[in-house]
Design a protein around this motif. Structure first.
Motif, PDB file in Angstrom:
ATOM      1  N   THR A   1      28.058  45.304  70.077  1.00 60.54           N
ATOM      2  CA  THR A   1      27.726  45.257  68.686  1.00 60.54           C
ATOM      3  C   THR A   1      27.249  45.184  67.842  1.00 60.54           C
ATOM      4  O   THR A   1      26.952  45.456  66.806  1.00 60.54           O
ATOM      5  N   GLN A   2      26.079  44.216  68.349  1.00 60.73           N
ATOM      6  CA  GLN A   2      25.128  43.289  67.652  1.00 60.73           C
ATOM      7  C   GLN A   2      23.712  44.502  67.774  1.00 60.73           C
ATOM      8  O   GLN A   2      22.758  43.938  67.693  1.00 60.73           O
ATOM      9  N   ASP A   3      23.860  45.804  68.287  1.00 63.61           N
ATOM     10  CA  ASP A   3      22.523  46.180  68.756  1.00 63.61           C
ATOM     11  C   ASP A   3      21.595  45.834  70.295  1.00 63.61           C
ATOM     12  O   ASP A   3      20.417  45.554  69.716  1.00 63.61           O
TER      13      ASP A   3
ATOM     14  N   ASP B   1      22.042  44.743  74.001  1.00 59.81           N
ATOM     15  CA  ASP B   1      21.756  45.843  75.595  1.00 59.81           C
ATOM     16  C   ASP B   1      22.662  45.618  76.476  1.00 59.81           C
ATOM     17  O   ASP B   1      23.422  45.804  77.637  1.00 59.81           O
TER      18      ASP B   1
END
Length: 59
Positions: A7-9, A11
């Motif tokens: 959820t912290q950007d 991948d």
């Protein structure tokens, strides 16, 4: 924690473990990480590299 990390950007997440450290390897595997190879890029050691991506996680 793995789900929160995505959820912290980011991948993908990586982990490295010494080849004989079965507990670390078992933990990475239990977290859904896949073995992707070996590297000597970190700590001047030959290490196993594991990776997990959001699509690798069970729903």
């Amino acid at each position: 924690l793995v789900r929160w990390a995505f959820t912290q950007d980011i991948d993908e997440l990586f982990a490295v473990a010494r080849p004989k450290n079965q507990r670390a390897i078992a933990t990475a595997t239990r977290l859904g990480m896949q073995w992707v190879g070996e590297t000597d890029k970190y700590y001047n050691l030959r290490l196993q590299v594991y990776r997990v991506r959001p699509s690798d996680l069970p729903q």
